[in-house]
Scaffold this motif. Structure first.
Motif, PDB file in Angstrom:
ATOM      1  N   GLY A 309      61.424  27.772 -22.116  1.00  0.00           N
ATOM      2  CA  GLY A 309      62.325  28.354 -21.256  1.00  0.00           C
ATOM      3  C   GLY A 309      63.304  28.464 -21.364  1.00  0.00           C
ATOM      4  N   TRP A 310      64.485  29.170 -20.853  1.00  0.00           N
ATOM      5  CA  TRP A 310      65.887  29.113 -21.489  1.00  0.00           C
ATOM      6  C   TRP A 310      66.613  27.708 -20.823  1.00  0.00           C
ATOM      7  N   GLY A 311      67.343  27.450 -21.732  1.00  0.00           N
ATOM      8  CA  GLY A 311      67.992  26.306 -21.452  1.00  0.00           C
ATOM      9  C   GLY A 311      69.225  26.554 -20.543  1.00  0.00           C
ATOM     10  N   PRO A 312      70.067  25.376 -20.040  1.00  0.00           N
ATOM     11  CA  PRO A 312      71.282  25.595 -19.215  1.00  0.00           C
ATOM     12  C   PRO A 312      72.127  26.580 -19.898  1.00  0.00           C
ATOM     13  N   CYS A 313      72.827  27.012 -18.987  1.00  0.00           N
ATOM     14  CA  CYS A 313      74.172  27.965 -19.364  1.00  0.00           C
ATOM     15  C   CYS A 313      75.342  27.078 -19.575  1.00  0.00           C
ATOM     16  N   GLN A 314      75.941  27.188 -20.954  1.00  0.00           N
ATOM     17  CA  GLN A 314      76.917  26.333 -21.420  1.00  0.00           C
ATOM     18  C   GLN A 314      78.102  27.264 -21.807  1.00  0.00           C
ATOM     19  N   GLY A 315      79.256  26.535 -21.710  1.00  0.00           N
ATOM     20  CA  GLY A 315      80.457  27.153 -22.255  1.00  0.00           C
ATOM     21  C   GLY A 315      81.000  28.261 -21.406  1.00  0.00           C
ATOM     22  N   GLU A 316      80.613  28.154 -20.063  1.00  0.00           N
ATOM     23  CA  GLU A 316      81.186  29.270 -19.385  1.00  0.00           C
ATOM     24  C   GLU A 316      82.627  29.168 -19.256  1.00  0.00           C
ATOM     25  N   GLY A 317      83.353  30.199 -18.962  1.00  0.00           N
ATOM     26  CA  GLY A 317      84.697  30.445 -18.608  1.00  0.00           C
ATOM     27  C   GLY A 317      84.757  30.346 -16.915  1.00  0.00           C
ATOM     28  N   PRO A 318      86.016  30.422 -16.509  1.00  0.00           N
ATOM     29  CA  PRO A 318      86.293  30.260 -15.231  1.00  0.00           C
ATOM     30  C   PRO A 318      85.897  31.596 -14.303  1.00  0.00           C
ATOM     31  N   CYS A 319      85.771  32.737 -15.018  1.00  0.00           N
ATOM     32  CA  CYS A 319      85.450  33.908 -14.417  1.00  0.00           C
ATOM     33  C   CYS A 319      84.824  34.636 -15.297  1.00  0.00           C
ATOM     34  N   GLY A 320      84.225  35.914 -14.518  1.00  0.00           N
ATOM     35  CA  GLY A 320      83.540  36.837 -15.246  1.00  0.00           C
ATOM     36  C   GLY A 320      84.369  38.268 -15.681  1.00  0.00           C
ATOM     37  N   PRO A 321      84.094  38.698 -16.712  1.00  0.00           N
ATOM     38  CA  PRO A 321      84.875  39.840 -17.334  1.00  0.00           C
ATOM     39  C   PRO A 321      84.715  40.790 -16.381  1.00  0.00           C
ATOM     40  N   GLY A 322      86.138  41.277 -16.356  1.00  0.00           N
ATOM     41  CA  GLY A 322      86.411  42.277 -15.209  1.00  0.00           C
ATOM     42  C   GLY A 322      86.720  41.924 -13.922  1.00  0.00           C
ATOM     43  N   GLN A 323      86.466  40.727 -13.532  1.00  0.00           N
ATOM     44  CA  GLN A 323      86.523  40.215 -12.245  1.00  0.00           C
ATOM     45  C   GLN A 323      88.061  40.180 -11.847  1.00  0.00           C
ATOM     46  N   GLY A 324      88.627  40.349 -10.553  1.00  0.00           N
ATOM     47  CA  GLY A 324      89.984  40.354 -10.317  1.00  0.00           C
ATOM     48  C   GLY A 324      90.081  39.470  -9.000  1.00  0.00           C
ATOM     49  N   GLU A 325      91.325  39.119  -8.991  1.00  0.00           N
ATOM     50  CA  GLU A 325      91.756  38.188  -8.003  1.00  0.00           C
ATOM     51  C   GLU A 325      93.117  38.641  -7.530  1.00  0.00           C
ATOM     52  N   GLU A 326      93.437  38.373  -6.342  1.00  0.00           N
ATOM     53  CA  GLU A 326      94.594  38.497  -5.666  1.00  0.00           C
ATOM     54  C   GLU A 326      95.306  37.260  -5.074  1.00  0.00           C
ATOM     55  N   THR A 338      93.563  39.369 -13.692  1.00  0.00           N
ATOM     56  CA  THR A 338      91.940  40.075 -13.896  1.00  0.00           C
ATOM     57  C   THR A 338      91.472  39.104 -14.942  1.00  0.00           C
ATOM     58  N   CYS A 339      90.100  39.288 -15.238  1.00  0.00           N
ATOM     59  CA  CYS A 339      89.392  38.210 -16.219  1.00  0.00           C
ATOM     60  C   CYS A 339      89.197  38.926 -17.356  1.00  0.00           C
ATOM     61  N   SER A 340      89.689  38.266 -18.399  1.00  0.00           N
ATOM     62  CA  SER A 340      89.295  38.836 -19.918  1.00  0.00           C
ATOM     63  C   SER A 340      88.044  38.983 -20.141  1.00  0.00           C
ATOM     64  N   ALA A 341      87.891  39.805 -21.389  1.00  0.00           N
ATOM     65  CA  ALA A 341      86.451  39.761 -21.818  1.00  0.00           C
ATOM     66  C   ALA A 341      85.809  38.370 -22.232  1.00  0.00           C
ATOM     67  N   ALA A 342      87.002  37.484 -22.464  1.00  0.00           N
ATOM     68  CA  ALA A 342      86.312  36.228 -22.852  1.00  0.00           C
ATOM     69  C   ALA A 342      86.227  35.363 -21.566  1.00  0.00           C
ATOM     70  N   CYS A 343      86.223  35.814 -20.503  1.00  0.00           N
ATOM     71  CA  CYS A 343      85.960  35.031 -19.398  1.00  0.00           C
ATOM     72  C   CYS A 343      87.024  33.929 -19.005  1.00  0.00           C
ATOM     73  N   GLN A 344      88.325  34.529 -19.452  1.00  0.00           N
ATOM     74  CA  GLN A 344      89.564  33.656 -18.918  1.00  0.00           C
ATOM     75  C   GLN A 344      90.480  34.550 -18.264  1.00  0.00           C
ATOM     76  N   TRP A 345      91.114  33.800 -17.359  1.00  0.00           N
ATOM     77  CA  TRP A 345      92.039  34.545 -16.311  1.00  0.00           C
ATOM     78  C   TRP A 345      93.312  34.911 -17.318  1.00  0.00           C
ATOM     79  N   ASN A 346      93.617  36.112 -17.140  1.00  0.00           N
ATOM     80  CA  ASN A 346      94.966  36.742 -17.729  1.00  0.00           C
ATOM     81  C   ASN A 346      95.906  36.098 -16.843  1.00  0.00           C
ATOM     82  N   ASP A 347      97.235  36.356 -17.344  1.00  0.00           N
ATOM     83  CA  ASP A 347      98.472  36.000 -16.675  1.00  0.00           C
ATOM     84  C   ASP A 347      98.387  36.768 -15.261  1.00  0.00           C
TER      85      ASP A 347
END
Lengths: 619, 335
Positions: A309-326, A338-347
């Motif tokens: 079976g697949w192991g636990p998901c590790q090294g996740e960023g705080p957000c999903g690529p393309g995700q937006g927040e206001e 917006t969330c970058s392709a590396a799953c990090q929030w942009n400024d």
């Protein structure tokens, strides 16, 4: 198979003969052989395959694919050149189409056509179907059954069924404009008769007809239509192969290893493959895949050659690529990220928000002068009073244009239009540049009123400048109105007029020095007039010994010279001095020099007129 | 129709009126008023007829009334609509606009964008709704002023093939199509725009008050069934002294009354000819009781027509009849 219809000339002959001899023609066309058997379903199938083809007077040909029409060879086209007929005045193009009787004859398959043929001889005309013939039998209208023909003297159609209202569903070659149609319609039973095709079996198939169908593994089964028009049972499935096409078989050839073979399209097994890994993986292998927000997870190949079976998901960023927040920011703004392709929030984006009340709310900004006028704005997310007038070079206008906090500072030379309430231009002046210690001299200055308000007599003063330390060393108590007020105006000066201010100065001991005093005009409110040139700067050098009574030298340095100066009356030119303060201006004194000035006016005028260099240009 | 075959036959048919009218008929509305006569032909005021020659015989397929009472006859044989306007005072027998047109005068032609239309409706804004069920299988909205057309396929839910459309029903909630005399499908909204389809058994009543349906019953009778909102279903069996062979029109009129028009005939002993026939109409009260009746000697002829009767908003009933000479419009007042 497809037969060409009769040429028009022959077709017309056939029609005429048919109209005259009615049943004889039908006998001649089909009496040679018994009417072939046909099921009602087959009649409907053939009728349905003609729908959509053109009306072709004398024609009887179309193409079909099973029970459906096949328009690949064209539908044919009928064009009518007159409204009240559908025969000779209609023209047809193309090789497909039928008229009503040709359609019925072909649907009924009366010309020994094969089951699939829908092209053949035209057959008799519509009226022929009103009576019995060797191929059909006349029936009462009330006896009509599916597959019968409904015929009048001019038209014939294939009857399908009745509606609940007594109308009929029928197939018919309706006319040039319509072509072959399937429709529900009313029937005038007084005009129409019913004809029933002979040898129609009530069933779903034609006796003797066979059908084959694939079955099992490439096998076939067959059935035959019995004499009552019903299909017999399917035979057993014969001729089957060993396997179903595409199926696979496998056998083991070691731990986690196997061989496979595939079934061919002919239902025969192919060759065994080489020995190959039977599992999904090789023990010890590992796999990783992305998961969640740019995380990774892994799995390993187990001893049974299957992935764990697949192991636990590790090294996740705080957000999903393309995700937006206001979010909200400041006290009136919002921002987004917006969330970058590396799953990090942009400024966060710049904080922005709409101005309150559409930016129309008036307020006072922090800036002085004209810059104080502001509007309430949402600036970078915060409510602020933003000035709406920018600082500009100072004008002589009574306003603080450069927003430095001082009105008309720096003696601006450019007058506004309209000018400010109070403004003055030093037109001319006379004062001694050299004076013996203890001596006195008269000083006068002509100021032009360039403001919009008149200068009231006695209320506009010439005083020490604000930064001038007092009392002035040139002070003459009997002449000056006060120790810091050398003179006041003694008469009203309207806008555009010139007012003279005159007073005496005395050179104090000791000699050998230069004394300077800065004077400025003040408004009735005591405010200094700011511009364009409302001031007079005195500079007197004190000498030893008694000076000439009138030994003063005109040291007034007027920039550019007075505008109304006469010839020779230039800056630095000595002016005659008068001790009595006479003239059209007046000297200021504590005892009311204005009154004395008026009394001495005549004398002063006389002195000026007699003077070789008097102020005649001003008199 | 017998009238189209010979004058003698026509006289025989007229003579049948009394026979067909015998029996337990409700009170009669009396003789109809002939509001329009038009000769066969293609001239002004004339209407086209196509005599079949190895094809169908056709007459004017339908007719409609405009909001101002103007008559529009779908003269598709001549590729046009013939418009007749009412004459003030009526009673003009030989008006100059078209001989024999009375009390309506021939007014004008409107050329049609096709020759295969079978039904016509006229909107309050002057637009004309045309049905071409066999070739285009579409409703065509035609503005005669601009000649603009909009074609809307009738195929879709409830209507698998255009040939099964048997009537266009204009109701307050839109335009419905009768399919195969079984159910009705709403295809247009009140503004004649396409709308989500709605299917009801039978026909929708005016004001969306319910549905009404009819079918031929046993023994030459007819079963009328209507169901109003809030009421239970109501069935009426209509039997006449002559067997009912064909149903022609079913509609609800003012006050919830229901109109049924049918064609009754009796075969002669030898079975080769119709002995007696006529068209009859019956009005039923909302509770299913027959109120008044009327009859017409004019029946369907070999010259095909799509609409034979039309119920007007005031309850009047108008029949378009074909005669050997031309077309007649007969009008019975409402109940």
């Amino acid at each position: 198979m497809k037969f060409a219809p009769f040429p028009r000339r022959i077709r017309a002959t056939v029609v005429l003969v048919a109209l005259g001899l009615a049943g004889l023609l039908s006998l001649s066309t089909s009496s040679e052989a018994a009417t072939p058997s046909m099921s009602v379903d087959d009649i409907f199938c053939r009728a349905k395959s003609g729908v959509g083809f053109s009306y072709w007077w004398g024609g009887s040909c179309w193409e079909s694919s099973g029970c459906s029409p096949d328009y690949g060879g064209g539908k044919g086209k009928c064009t009518c050149t007159c409204s009240s007929c559908c025969g000779d005045c209609c023209t047809h193009t193309g090789g497909h189409g039928a008229d009503c009787s040709g359609f019925t004859y072909t649907v009924w398959r009366l010309a020994n056509l094969s089951q699939s043929d829908v092209c053949g001889p035209h057959g008799p005309v519509a009226a022929t179907y009103m009576n019995s013939s060797s191929d059909w039998t006349h029936k009462d209208d009330s006896e009509r059954e599916p597959g019968d023909a409904l015929a009048s003297k001019t038209h014939v159609m294939i009857f399908e069924k009745n509606t609940s209202w007594g109308d009929v569903w029928a197939w018919e070659a309706k006319g040039c404009n319509y072509g072959i149609v399937h429709n529900s319609r009313g029937i005038d039973w007084g005009s129409y008769a019913v004809a029933r095709r002979k040898n129609v079996v009530v069933g779903v198939c034609t006796p003797g007809q066979t059908q084959s169908q694939e079955c099992g593994n490439c096998g076939t089964k067959k059935r035959t239509c019995s004499g009552n028009g019903q299909w017999g049972d399917w035979s057993g499935c014969t001729g089957q192969g060993d396997c179903a096409p595409g199926s696979q078989d496998s056998k083991s050839c070691g731990p986690c290893m196997h061989q496979v073979r595939t079934c061919s399209g002919q239902c025969a097994w192919g060759q065994w493959s080489g020995c190959q890994n039977a599992g999904a993986c090789v023990p010890g292998d590992s796999q990783a895949q992305g998961c969640g927000n740019c995380g990774t997870q892994g799995r390993g190949c187990q001893g049974d050659c299957q992935w764990g079976g697949w192991g636990p998901c590790q090294g996740e960023g705080p957000c999903g690529p393309g995700q937006g927040e206001e979010g909200k920011c400041g006290d009136c703004g919002s921002h987004a990220r917006t969330c970058s392709a590396a799953c990090q929030w942009n400024d966060w984006s710049e904080c922005w928000g709409p101005d309150p009340e559409g930016g129309t709310l008036v307020c006072v900004s922090e800036l002085p002068g004209v810059c104080s006028e502001g509007r309430v704005r949402c600036k970078t997310g915060w409510i602020q009073c933003v000035n709406v007038v920018e600082a500009s070079p100072e004008l002589c206008d009574g306003l603080d244009n450069d927003c430095e906090g001082v009105t008309d500072n720096g003696n601006p030379q450019v007058l506004s239009d309209p000018p400010p309430p109070f403004a003055a231009v030093l037109e001319d002046a006379s004062f001694p540049t050299v004076l013996a210690a203890g001596a006195e001299a008269t000083v006068w200055a002509d100021f032009r009123n360039v403001g919009v308000l008149a200068w009231p007599a006695g209320e506009v003063w010439l005083t020490l400048a604000d930064d001038e330390p007092g009392p002035s060393p040139l002070h003459v108590p009997d002449s000056w109105a006060a120790w810091d007020v050398p003179a006041k105006l003694c008469r009203d000066v309207p806008p555009g007029g010139i007012g003279r201010l005159q007073f005496r100065v005395r050179a104090p001991e000791p000699p050998g020095r230069e004394l300077r005093t800065a004077l400025v005009l003040r408004t009735p409110a005591g405010e200094p007039i700011r511009c364009p040139s409302p001031s007079l700067d005195l500079a007197v050098r004190i000498t030893a010994g008694k000076a000439d009574e009138t030994g003063a030298v005109d040291g007034g340095e007027l920039p550019g010279g007075p505008p109304d100066s006469g010839p020779g009356d230039v800056a630095g030119t000595p002016h005659p001095q008068s001790d009595d303060g006479t003239g059209w201006g007046c000297s200021a004194s504590r005892t009311g020099a204005c009154g004395a000035t008026l009394l001495l006016l005549a004398f002063a005028l006389g002195s000026l007129l007699l003077s070789p260099r008097g102020r005649n240009q001003q008199a | 129709m017998r009238f189209a075959m010979s004058t003698a036959a026509a006289l025989v048919a007229i003579g049948l009126i009394a026979v067909c009218s015998a029996g337990e008929q409700p009170p009669s509305l009396g003789e109809p008023e002939i509001i329009l006569t038009a000769r066969w032909g293609s001239g002004p005021g004339e209407l086209g007829k196509k005599d079949g020659s190895e094809g169908a015989s056709l007459g004017p397929m339908s007719f409609a009334f405009g909001p101002d009472g103007t008559i529009y006859v779908l003269d598709q044989v001549n590729g046009r609509v013939a418009v007749f306007r009412p004459v003030a005072g009526g009673g003009v027998s030989e008006p100059p606009g078209g001989p024999g047109n009375a009390p309506f005068l021939f007014d004008r032609f409107i050329s049609l964008p096709g020759t295969t239309f079978e039904e016509i409706e006229v909107g309050a804004d002057g637009r004309i709704l045309l049905l071409d069920r066999l070739v285009r299988e579409a409703l065509v909205i035609f503005d005669p002023r601009t000649r603009e057309t909009e074609e809307l396929s009738v195929l879709g839910a409830g209507i698998p093939e255009g040939g099964g459309v048997m009537a266009v029903l204009v109701r307050e909630d839109g335009v419905w199509l009768d399919y195969g005399r079984v159910h009705s499908v709403r295809v247009l909204d009140p503004r004649w725009n396409p709308c989500e389809r709605k299917i009801v058994l039978g026909r929708p009543m005016r004001g969306a008050e319910g549905t009404v349906e009819v079918s031929l019953g046993v023994g030459g009778g007819a079963d009328v069934r209507y169901e109003r909102k809030g009421d239970g279903p109501l069935s009426v069996f209509v039997q006449d002294d002559v067997p009912i062979g064909r149903l022609i029109e079913l509609a609800d009129g003012p006050g919830g009354a229901v109109l049924l028009v049918y064609h009754c005939w009796r075969w002669a002993e030898d079975g080769d000819r119709i002995e007696r026939q006529e068209v009859r109409g019956r009005w039923f009260s909302p509770d299913g009781k027959p109120t008044v009746a009327f009859s017409s000697p004019y029946t369907l002829t070999e010259w095909e027509q799509f609409r034979e009767f039309r119920l007007l908003p005031d309850g009047s009933v108008v029949q378009m009849a074909f005669t050997p000479d031309g077309v007649k419009l007969l009008k019975w007042r409402g109940p």
